[in-house]
Structure formats: C-alpha cells, structure tokens
Design an enzyme around this catalytic site. Sequence first.
Site, PDB file in Angstrom:
ATOM      1  N   ASP A  52       4.496   0.256  12.209  1.00 42.40           N
ATOM      2  CA  ASP A  52       3.365  -0.442  11.613  1.00 42.40           C
ATOM      3  C   ASP A  52       3.310  -1.927  11.973  1.00 42.40           C
ATOM      4  OD1 ASP A  52       2.349   1.798  10.437  1.00 42.40           O
ATOM      5  OD2 ASP A  52       2.974   1.311   8.397  1.00 42.40           O
ATOM      6  N   ARG A  92      -8.352  -0.982   4.518  1.00 45.63           N
ATOM      7  CA  ARG A  92      -7.528   0.095   3.981  1.00 45.63           C
ATOM      8  C   ARG A  92      -6.114  -0.383   3.652  1.00 45.63           C
ATOM      9  NH1 ARG A  92      -6.256   3.786   7.644  1.00 45.63           N
ATOM     10  NH2 ARG A  92      -5.184   4.856   5.953  1.00 45.63           N
ATOM     11  N   CYS A  95      -5.910   7.175   9.829  1.00 43.83           N
ATOM     12  CA  CYS A  95      -6.102   6.601  11.158  1.00 43.83           C
ATOM     13  C   CYS A  95      -5.844   7.648  12.241  1.00 43.83           C
ATOM     14  CB  CYS A  95      -5.155   5.415  11.366  1.00 43.83           C
ATOM     15  SG  CYS A  95      -5.494   4.008  10.299  1.00 43.83           S
ATOM     16  N   ARG A 103       0.263  13.846  12.367  1.00 44.65           N
ATOM     17  CA  ARG A 103       1.026  13.559  11.147  1.00 44.65           C
ATOM     18  C   ARG A 103       1.246  14.908  10.463  1.00 44.65           C
ATOM     19  NH1 ARG A 103       0.196   8.004   9.477  1.00 44.65           N
ATOM     20  NH2 ARG A 103      -1.332   6.946  10.738  1.00 44.65           N
ATOM     21  N   LYS A 142       0.829  -1.208   0.000  1.00 40.42           N
ATOM     22  CA  LYS A 142       0.000   0.000   0.000  1.00 40.42           C
ATOM     23  C   LYS A 142       0.859   1.252   0.000  1.00 40.42           C
ATOM     24  CE  LYS A 142      -1.816   1.610   3.927  1.00 40.42           C
ATOM     25  NZ  LYS A 142      -1.786   3.068   4.172  1.00 40.42           N
ATOM     26  N   ASN A 143       1.899   1.265   0.835  1.00 40.03           N
ATOM     27  CA  ASN A 143       2.710   2.465   1.000  1.00 40.03           C
ATOM     28  C   ASN A 143       3.664   2.715  -0.165  1.00 40.03           C
ATOM     29  OD1 ASN A 143       1.462   3.065   3.403  1.00 40.03           O
ATOM     30  ND2 ASN A 143       3.017   2.054   4.661  1.00 40.03           N
TER      31      ASN A 143
END
Length: 427
Positions: free
Chosen positions: A314, A406, A118, A123, A22-23
């Site tokens: 993570d 997600r 999230c 952030r 995803k990242n």
Amino acid sequence: MDKLLIRGGRSLHGAIDISGAKNAALPEMCATLLTDEPVKLTNVPRLRDVATMRRLLENMGMTIETHGERGGMSFHALDPIHPEAPYELVKTMRASVLALGPLLARCGRARVSLPGGCAIGARPVEQHIKGLQAMGAIIDVEQGYMVARLPEGQSRLRGARITTDMITVTGTENFLMAASLAEGTTVLENAAQEPEITDLADMLIRMGARIQGHGTRRIVIEGVERLHGCEHAVVADRIECGTFLCAVAATGGDVVLRHGRRDHLDAVIDKLRDAGVDITEVPEGLRVHSSGPAWQHLKAQSFRTTEYPGFPTDMQAQFMALDAVSQGSSMVTETIFENRFMHVSELARLGANIQIDGKNAMVEGVGKLSGATVMATDLRASAGLVIAGLVAEGQTTIDRIYHLDRGYDQMEVKLRALGADIERVSE
C-alpha cells in the site's frame, strides 16, 4: 465527479493529525455484530468505505449514531440481525467479506456478496471459505454470493486449526472474529501480523474475547459464549502517515505528523532515511524534515513489497513517485498484487521515466516533472499521483479521485494546511 487541481512547487510546513486507519476501522465496525450490547468506536476516519460499511450494517438492522467528538460512532446490534451483505451496497468495497465471519458466529448463517474494491488484481476469498469450513460452516458460492450456514443441530462454530495457503490480512481478521464466539479453541497458523490485526484483537479482548499471540504468525483464540460492549479507539493509519512522509520528502519541508508511529512503519522509514530524509520521533508522533525538493539531494531507493513487517504494497505507488524525482535509478518489485502498476502510465504523463518488466519497475530519476491531466486508477495510485503533482511544475489535474476518498480523510484539506496549493473541484 470531483477532481483535484494541484499547482506544484511548494514545500510543506506545519503539523497535521493522522486519522484512524481504514484497515482497522472496517473490521472493527464488523466486529460490533458479535454482541447485542452497545459498542463505541472513536478516531473513526471520514472515508467513503466507512460510509459504505455504515450503510451495510444499518441495512442488517444495526443502530448507528455519530457523536460530536471527532471520529466517534456508537453501534448497537440488537436482534433480529438480517445476515446479508447485498451486492449493491458492497460492490465498491472489498472489506464486505469481513461480515462473513461475524454473521456466521452471531446468526449461524450469512449471505455475503463477493467483494469489490480497487482493480489491482486477484483478492481470492477461497482462504476465508476454507478456514470457516474448517470451523464447521457449510459454504456455497451461488450467483456471486457466499451463502453460509451451520449444519443442522449445530448452534455455534467449532474451534479448529487453520493454516492458510498464503498470508491473508482479511482472512486472519475474519477468523479472529468468528473464533471469538466459537466452541473450543482455534489456532491460526501463518497469521498476518499487521498492526490493524493487533488493534482488532485488542478490541475483541475488551469485549471479552480470549486471544493470545496477536501480532505474531500464530494466534490462539479460546471461544466464549458471548461478548459484551466496549469502547475502543481506532489505531492511527500507518499508510496515511507513510504517504505524508513521502510527500514531505518529495517537496521538501518540515512537518509533524501527530499520532504517527515509527514502530508501524519501520520498513518505509528505513528506506526514507537511506534516501536522505530526516525522520525523528517526537512526543506528538513523527517529525519529517527534508532540506529541499527530492531531485536536489535525495537518492532513489530500490525496494520489494512483502507482508508486514516488510515494505507494504500500500506504499508502493507513493514511494515510486518519490523515486521518480530523486537522484539515480531504482527497481521496485511488487510481490503482493499482480496488477498494481497501473499508475506508471499516469506518472509517465507527468514526465516520469519508468519501465515495467513483469513484477519489476525500473525507475530513472528525472529531477523535475511537468503538470498534466492524469487519472486515478486505484486508492494508493491516487496518493502517488498527488505526491507527483505536488512536485510537478505547473498545474496537475487528477480525475476520478473517488478512489482517494475511499482511504484518505480529507487529504487535500490537510495538504492545504501544510501550504500546498491544492483544491477540489466538481464538474
């Protein structure tokens, strides 16, 4: 709203594919804005955030097609591009900030909503803004939007030396993309080193960018006037791989994780091996073997989250779930996000013994957990609860699994293929 029902106590056996990261996929989708030629990505994961990014790019005027082969997508960003990322499209996805740099580089202006995602802590986007301002952009924050433009008479961003106050993954990605089309040379000091950044840089180089030093703390980008199309495969998701490593360690079993890479997970694998888990490299990827449930033979491990190549934040919730059912006590220290222990109260509902003291969580292994209804609070917390549910006696119900969707490509399907008793139900 969907939920997961897990009846725990089964070991895991077999082989599964690790999906694209995803990242990596999200910034690489944004990078397709940098050219008016077609770009093809393969190994794109089927995730809620990917679908959101697709809607965002299509709203800007991009044509996107999905191909029959697994994870294939084609992108074509012909002019005119509408350089805006509206709140209603990106309110659930913090990666929206990754559109800022490419839009400025391509269009000379951008209006991008402040990111969502999230609720695990601050952030800040200040680093993005400061870096792009150093390249000549004028940026104001107005009514929840970053409104950016180039000075009058200036057609391109300009190379600069950018030293961020903190290591920022998305900031490094934004600067990489923006600097690829800037005039002159950009030097990124204190750059993030994650494999997803290296993968993005490799894609940009295929498009004609001139980048050196990616994967190190200092990256040098020599801007070019235009980029062209390319074909690029998204790198395998190291966090998904790490999650399944922890799941097999917790339940016991023998699983091959196809496309898994040891060199992307050294810190996690070292801790798992110290705990007593057998992990080996095989031609297909990684094989993980554990002779029984964690409470029978694994030793709890203390760890501290930090930037890559250290232990990833993570993976904190997933490894904490493993520690909760291993022998002995451990301390987990979270240094990246200040609000990333929300899963602790949910693990406690299953019987885990965890005490929080500021940035530290003291975990006392309890052996066995008991099924209960719990609520996912963020993406990685969801994965930690799934691991706990796989071990717990009886049935565990996990609510609000839209968080899980997600970042994990059909996790319950993959777990069921390995023998887990897990199903998705809708209210």
